[in-house]
Design a protein around this motif. Structure first.
Motif: not given
Lengths: 297, 685
Positions: A93, A96, A187, A216-217, A220, A228-231, B32-38
């Motif tokens: 994570s 990024f 996280y 971006a975090e 958004l 959306f894909e969890d890294l 979209v590759r995102f660090p965390s979907l938490m």
């Protein structure tokens, strides 16, 4: 801090030599200060020594002077050589970034700068990188700056990240109390984060938590609906950003607030870092604040 | 608001596209590759039943652009209140008739004609509807009736004179039909021409309808145009063995004496000779180029006259110089015949030059191989023996047969079926008195046509002592009779070929015909006629068409490449392909045409020389009043204008208003605004 700083992340990204980068960052913000900041803030009183011209007059123990009419300065544990260890989260994570640097690169430069600063002050420096477990560990030593920088330089993103296990391992490895800079995007549930950091804190270590996030975090800013894909886990969920944005920001703000509050309650220094900000600026403001707080304490 | 092409309004349905775009959420293809979907996982997922338009300003810009674009293509216009009140009685039906025959190339006539046409176009009223008619010996409407002067001017810019003659009648009839079919009361016909007399003939009705104003723009400013023309080139080939050729060039002059005219001869593209001549006004001159080397192959020839006259097209004469092809004769003689008996016919055939006769003699039985490359067979006082069936087939396939019924001659009924009923008849003796005489019954026949004119050949003085009685078949023709009415010369068709039977001999025994002057031309004409010989023309006239299958000189080309395409290359270089079943070539240009098979066998190629029609070189002018008297309507009073109104066609109305142009500008501006708005909208996100 006087002068104009030009150490935007994009500039840092062009410096390939990590030692040079660290030197540039540290020298950059130190030059604007009246005196070199000290990372370590130990409150453990060690002894008095007679005042010599040039000593920091803020250390003069005026009570002793009142009793003895002689000037003595306090010496703390920290005045002796301390251990500094950077704990850098290298989970996926962290890999990024939407600007010039990823969080991992930013964390790498932060760890290098802190190590360089510590070594400059003749502290012993070490490093631990971790994801779900400790990846690299460099014990603190006066001769380990090069190894620390080399390890940071060749470091690559890891896998899925966890806090408890690797930080517990590090805690077991530390033989003396140290200054620990935990650099991560945190996280995880605030309780889990606090639990992991508390273990280090309870061993008498001085903890600084650098919470790194990309703009971006934070915002958004995405426009189109997308998966959306969890890294780290690879899981996907459909997201309509314009519908999710407000809620997301609210959750993130709550998370940050929770971290800050919990850490503050237990004396862990919490520093939020937007990785789009210049590194030297971040360090300057943080260290200045830390120094002020040290005097208050 | 009305629309000229309302079908294009269906394009407005394309507004559904921006509606869909603005209603639906576009989803990115790549995740979209995102660090965390938490945090994202904590947000409850909800669906919306009702879609809403996003970004209304952008949507409106796009939708409006689509609608206006469809409207522009549909060509909108504002209909009048039924009629255009401003046009009452002033809208005319105009026909501009422009002469493009080649006499218009004289001097600056063409330039002035085009200027006159341009001037007429420029003075047209806004509501006038005009047709441009171009004519030479044929007339065509070069434009549809139009109210757009630009359309007429565009056509005028591309028009040039053509190498054809003048005929006023077809053009005036076309103009008459156009104005007669118009609903407009006001009609005008403008004829722009050089008023060439040769183009005026009393052919058909050319009088214009009542109320038509007829005007003639005469571009001829010369009282008596001077012009020298090459009218003909005659080739005389030398006798066999001498191989020299003479060219005779005929010149004609009009409008004044032509002194010291330079006449240049070129053969095969090479300048060969030059001579000078003087041609009297209204007269002719002959220039001879003697002793030219004969050519073994076909050569392009060109004669050019440099006289300084102002019509260049008729100063050059193109022709083909072709070595004469001999007529191939099989002369069958009786083995018992003596040279003295056969000499007359042999000698007559040996003398031929145009064309020469290639004579093969055969004594005895005929073989099929003897006939293989022959055009005509002459049975000279001999009974046919050998492969008579092959001879019959030869005739049926198109060959010719002349039977000279002398003392030894005997019929072969199978051979002469279709010409005679039965065999050659009995001998009739006219030894008493001065013998019989001969009467030609058909001077129209190709054999006897050259003898029609007075003092062209006297058959009446022949003395016929003996002849055979012939019984012609009902389908046969009797070309000559003896004085007792018996057929002397009978001709009939057998299949594709011809058979002629001469009832007497060619030996100067039964008649004195062989020693008469008419004998030689009679033998030649008969032989050529039976061989179906057609002399290739050295040149043809522009404006005509050629049937290659009927041209003697095209025989090798057509028969040798029956299944191939032919390519016709015009003098201008333009190429036209002829399909295997097409053999008609239109000769629209002057110069040399080259016709070749696509497969490219050079031996089968054919060149055709084409010249302008000579009558157009006669530049004598027609009396204008004579033409006007025949064309002008009996009542050409202008129509009254009270209460007369003319409606513009929808197309004319739409073209005048040009609303579609403004709509396109609006669409352009909308698209620019859409682009800017979309950019800012994206940035805002």
């Amino acid at each position: 801090m006087t002068g104009t700083r030009f150490l935007e992340p994009a500039v840092l990204a062009r410096i390939s030599n990590l030692e040079l980068l660290a030197k540039t960052v540290v020298d950059g913000f130190i030059s604007g200060l009246h005196h070199a900041p000290y990372l370590g803030v130990s409150t453990d009183f060690a002894e008095h020594r007679e005042y010599m011209p040039g000593d920091d007059i803020r250390r003069i123990d005026w009570r002793v002077y009142g009793r003895t009419d002689r000037l003595y300065v306090k010496e703390f544990e920290a005045d002796t050589n301390a251990n500094f260890v950077a704990l850098l989260d290298v989970s996926r994570s962290m890999d990024f970034g939407t600007g010039a640097l990823t969080k991992l690169d930013y964390g790498r430069y932060l760890a290098a700068s802190l190590a360089y600063l510590s070594r400059r002050q003749r502290d012993r420096v070490g490093l631990a990188t971790y994801d779900a477990a400790v990846v690299d560990f460099v014990p603190a030593s006066a001769k380990h700056l090069d190894i620390v920088l080399h390890t940071l330089d060749r470091m690559r993103p890891g896998g899925e990240g966890r806090l408890e296990e690797p930080l517990a391992q590090v805690a077991e490895s530390l033989r003396r109390r140290s200054i620990l800079a935990v650099i991560s995007d945190f996280y995880a549930d605030p309780d889990a984060v606090f639990s992991a950091l508390s273990r280090l804190k309870h061993k008498g270590n001085d903890l600084i938590a650098f919470h790194l996030l990309d703009p971006a975090e934070l915002e958004l800013p995405f426009g189109e609906a997308a998966q959306f894909e969890d890294l780290e886990t690879g899981r996907r969920i459909p997201v309509v950003p314009e519908k999710f944005r407000d809620d997301y920001r609210r959750h993130l703000a709550g998370h940050r607030e929770a971290l800050q509050r919990r850490m503050g309650e237990t004396g862990i220094d919490y520093c939020f870092v937007d990785v789009s900000q210049p590194l030297d600026d971040v360090l300057f403001h943080y260290l200045s604040r830390r120094e002020r707080l040290a005097h208050v304490r | 608001m009305s629309f000229l092409v309302p079908l294009f309004l269906a394009g407005a349905a394309a507004v559904a596209v921006p509606i869909l775009v603005h209603l639906t959420h576009r989803e990115r293809r790549e995740p979209v590759r995102f660090p965390s979907l938490m945090f994202l996982r904590r947000i409850p997922f909800r669906t919306e039943r009702r879609q809403r338009i996003r970004d209304w300003p952008l949507f409106l810009l796009r939708a409006l652009a689509v609608i206006l674009l469809a409207a522009a293509f549909a060509r909108p216009f504002l209909p009048g209140a039924g009629f255009d009140a401003a046009q009452s009685g002033t809208a005319r039906e105009v026909v501009i008739v422009l002469d493009r025959s080649y006499s218009m190339e004289y001097g600056d006539r063409w330039r002035r004609a085009v200027a006159a046409a341009d001037s007429a176009v420029g003075s047209l009223g806004r509501d006038d509807r005009t047709t441009l008619v171009l004519f030479s010996d044929r007339a065509e409407a070069a434009t549809q009736p139009t109210s757009e002067p630009a359309d007429l001017s565009a056509v005028l810019r591309g028009v040039t004179p053509e190498p054809r003659v003048t005929r006023f009648a077809p053009a005036l009839q076309l103009a008459r039909d156009i104005v007669a079919g118009s609903e407009r009361r006001a009609r005008v016909v403008l004829l722009i021409t050089d008023l060439q007399r040769a183009g005026w003939r009393a052919e058909g009705d050319v009088r214009l309808p009542d109320g038509t104003r007829f005007t003639v723009a005469d571009v001829n400013v010369d009282d008596v145009p001077a012009n020298v023309t090459v009218t003909d080139v005659v080739v005389e080939y030398g006798e066999s063995g001498r191989a020299r050729t003479t060219l005779s060039v005929r010149l004609a002059a009009a409008g004044g004496d032509a002194d010291d005219v330079v006449v240049t001869l070129a053969l095969g593209g090479e300048r060969v000779r030059e001579q000078r001549a003087t041609v009297p006004a209204g007269g002719a001159a002959l220039v001879r180029f003697d002793d030219l080397p004969a050519t073994e192959r076909t050569v392009r020839g060109r004669v050019h006259v440099a006289s300084g006259d102002r019509l260049a097209r008729d100063d050059a004469y193109h022709f083909m110089l072709r070595p004469p092809s001999p007529v191939r004769v099989l002369l069958v003689e009786d083995p018992r015949a003596t040279t003295d008996e056969m000499v007359f016919l042999r000698r007559a055939l040996a003398i031929g030059r145009r064309p020469p006769f290639d004579v093969a003699r055969r004594q005895g039985a005929i073989r099929a191989t003897d006939l293989a490359d022959r055009d005509v067979v002459i049975l000279n006082d001999v009974a046919p023996r050998g492969d008579v069936a092959a001879l019959r087939r030869f005739v049926e396939a198109g060959g010719g047969l002349l039977v000279v019924a002398g003392p030894r001659g005997a019929g072969e009924s199978a051979l002469l079926r279709g010409v005679l009923r039965g065999d050659l008849g009995d001998v009739v003796d006219r030894l008493g008195g001065s013998g019989g005489t001969l009467t030609i019954t058909s001077y129209d026949h190709p054999v006897f046509a050259p003898f029609r004119a007075p003092r062209s050949g006297d058959f009446s003085s022949l003395r016929i002592l003996r002849y055979r009685r012939l019984a012609p078949d009902s389908q046969a023709a009797v070309l000559a009779r003896f004085d007792d009415g018996s057929p002397a010369l009978v001709e009939g068709r057998v299949g594709e070929g011809r058979v002629a039977v001469w009832a007497s001999d060619f030996q100067n025994r039964w008649s004195d015909l062989p020693v008469r002057p008419v004998f030689l031309p009679l033998v030649h004409r008969s032989t050529l006629h039976l061989a179906a010989y057609g002399e290739p023309r050295p040149a043809y006239t522009a404006g005509t068409s050629l049937d290659l299958s009927a041209l003697p000189e095209a025989e090798a080309l057509v028969t040798g490449v029956a299944d191939d395409e032919l390519v016709v290359e015009a003098p201008s270089g333009e190429r036209t392909a002829l399909q295997p079943d097409e053999r008609i070539v239109s000769l629209g240009e002057t110069g040399f045409y080259a016709i070749r098979p696509v497969a490219g066998r050079a031996t089968a190629a054919l060149d055709i020389a084409v010249n302008p029609a000579l009558e157009e070189s006669n530049l004598a002018a027609l009396d204008r009043a004579e033409l006007e008297a025949a064309v002008r309507p009996l009542n050409d009073a202008p129509p009254t204008t009270a209460g007369v109104a003319v409606s513009l066609s929808q197309a004319d109305r739409e073209r005048r208003q040009g609303i579609w142009w403004y709509l396109l500008i609006a669409v352009t501006l909308l698209l620019v605004a859409e682009g800017v708005t979309a950019h800012f909208s994206q940035t805002r996100r």
